[in-house]
Design a protein around this motif. Structure first.
Motif: not given
Length: 542
Positions: A88, A132-134, A157, A201, A203, A209-210, A213
């Motif tokens: 993070n 992937v979450t951005l 996403n 990204l 986490v 989340i993420n 991947i």
């Protein structure tokens, strides 16, 4: 009786006009192929991995280079593990453009695509349907020393679509997946010199989340913008063509209003076509150089859609008016079955465009391609639009064939006449058929060059010259439609030559009184722009 210029102008003068238009058509292709650069340029970027040592200060921007660059960087994620840096706290920073360069409003738009470089690991494979979450932020400034101003921030996403071609065993660890490019961002104007993109990204194991991947190695981007040189050529063409179409349109309508009869439907549709061409020509893009008008891409699509909808409707009415009897023609309601689908299709494309570029006015990171439903919907629109375009072209070819057959049948049914009169009508029919073939050629050229631009994106080398195919496609097709609309309004404008009944009966065309009476009964009672128009609808008069 006054006919149109296409009928009354001598063959020699028509050939001269056609030759001039052909020269301008060749010039429009050469301008794009030899003078203008490629329409767009793609610049690759590798994101710098910065470490947020100040723990998520919202006002903090992370620069990849320069005097104010991020305080701590890492080259590999293995360093982060050794230094116990959390995922993070890692920020991917990209500065657009590269160092010592600057962006320009001549670039018109900025499209950014994203690609993940992910290593294969036996114990950390990419799961099926991984997302992937951005956490992305976009900032701008206009000099190298001022503070960054936030333009947009969003949580987005993106679905990973990666495959691994090698066998999945221990010897393959460290090799990269083949991941598709992902849509990331689109700006409708480039009003600032420098842009900064920061991506996190985040986490979260509890919210998944993420997770799963894969092992991320690097994050790459490609920024695509319109070339400034091409923009200048494009603006110059618009500035030159706008007064040309506007003048011929005013001249055409003045000729129409000077006639004793009211304008027929075909003449009104030709005038409407000129208006739509003027609308798309008007170079309002010049204002985008000095103003941050992010809606220019959407506005350009709307203008283009209006023109093509008007052009498709014009062809339907143009062919239909030469197929129907006099009692049925000159009524727009007769063509509702053809025009309503064109309008509905154009409206659907407008809604589709509004769903993406309309939303991007407030959130440049939004993409309809980011979700499975959006991707399927977008692909469905593209496929249906392609099928409809092909079906319309074949339908247009069928209508032209019907018109040719109708005209030929009417010509054979005319009473016996003198040789001069017969040659006169055969000449008119030949000119009309030639114009219809030019119409089909223009439609086919648009499709062919569109396919070429999709298949071949690079330049062609022609001796010592380098020909930019895509630029030639844009300028050539754009010039072709302007010349086509110009030619239609010029050729279908009422001629200043007027012939009285006596002149026609015993004068230049050499016909006798009985023949003149029959031709008048079968042809000239119907109002219309040309004799071919009146000839096609004579059955209702008989």
């Amino acid at each position: 009786m006054a006919g149109a210029i296409i009928e009354n102008m001598s063959t020699k003068k028509l050939c001269i006009v056609g030759g001039i238009l052909l020269v301008f058509q060749v010039i429009s292709f050469l301008v794009g192929g030899l003078i203008a650069p490629s329409p767009t340029t793609g610049v690759p970027y590798l994101a710098t991995k910065c470490v947020d040592i100040r723990k998520h200060q919202k006002s903090k921007w992370f620069m990849p280079w320069g005097p104010n660059q991020c305080e701590k960087k890492i080259q590999e994620f293995s360093e982060a593990m050794q230094q116990q840096i959390e995922a993070n706290d890692i920020v991917f920073a990209v500065h657009v453009p590269h160092q010592s360069w600057e962006m320009s409003s001549w670039f018109q738009f900025l499209l950014v695509v994203l690609q993940f470089e992910i290593e294969f690991q036996i114990d950390n494979e990419i799961s099926e349907g991984a997302v992937v979450t951005l956490d992305v932020s976009l900032g701008y400034r206009d000099d190298r020393f001022s503070e960054w101003t936030e333009m947009a921030h969003s949580i987005e996403n993106r679905k990973l679509n990666c495959n691994f071609s090698s066998p999945k065993h221990y010897d393959s660890q460290g090799q990269l997946y083949n991941c598709d490019l992902l849509p990331f961002m689109e700006l409708g104007s480039v009003a600032h010199k420098y842009y900064l993109i920061n991506i996190r990204l985040p986490v979260n194991e509890k919210k998944n989340i993420n997770m799963k991947i894969g092992k991320l190695k690097d994050l790459r981007m490609a920024a695509i913008h319109q070339n400034g040189g091409f923009t200048r050529v494009w603006f110059a063409m618009k500035t030159f063509l706008t007064p040309s179409i506007l003048i011929i349109m005013i001249w055409y309508w003045r000729r129409i209003t000077m006639m004793t009869r009211p304008p027929v439907l075909l003449e009104k549709v030709i005038f409407a076509l000129g208006i739509s061409m003027t609308f798309i020509n008007t170079p309002v893009e010049w204002f985008s150089i000095g103003f941050d008008w992010t809606w220019m891409l959407l506005f350009g699509d709307i203008r283009q859609g209006i023109f093509y909808a008007m052009l498709l409707s014009f062809w339907i009415i143009f062919c239909g008016e030469h197929l129907m009897d006099q009692n049925e023609r000159n009524r727009l309601s007769v063509y509702l079955k053809q025009i309503v689908p064109i309008g509905f299709g154009s409206f659907c494309l407008f809604i589709f465009d509004l769903c993406e570029r309309g939303v991007q006015l407030t959130n440049p990171f939004y993409s309809i391609w980011a979700t499975d439903v959006g991707t399927e919907l977008a692909m469905a629109f593209i496929i249906v639009a392609g099928i409809c375009a092909c079906l319309y072209f074949f339908f247009l070819c069928f209508m032209v064939f019907q018109v040719f057959r109708n005209i030929s049948g009417k010509r054979c049914s005319l009473p016996a006449m003198s040789k001069a009169r017969r040659l006169h009508y055969e000449g008119l029919i030949f000119r009309f058929k030639f114009l219809m073939l030019v119409t089909l050629t223009c439609a086919a050229m648009t499709i062919v060059f569109f396919i070429i631009s999709q298949v071949n994106e690079g330049p062609w080398k022609w001796g010592e010259y380098i020909v930019q195919v895509n630029s030639a496609f844009f300028t050539g097709i754009y010039g072709m439609w302007n010349l086509y609309v110009f030619a239609i309004m010029f050729l279908y404008a009422p001629s200043h030559k007027c012939y009285s009944e006596a002149d026609q009966s015993n004068g230049d065309l050499g016909i006798n009184g009985g023949e003149e009476l029959q031709l008048t009964t079968t042809i000239t009672h119907a109002d219309g722009p040309t004799e071919i128009y009146r000839l096609a609808g004579k059955e209702a008069q008989e």
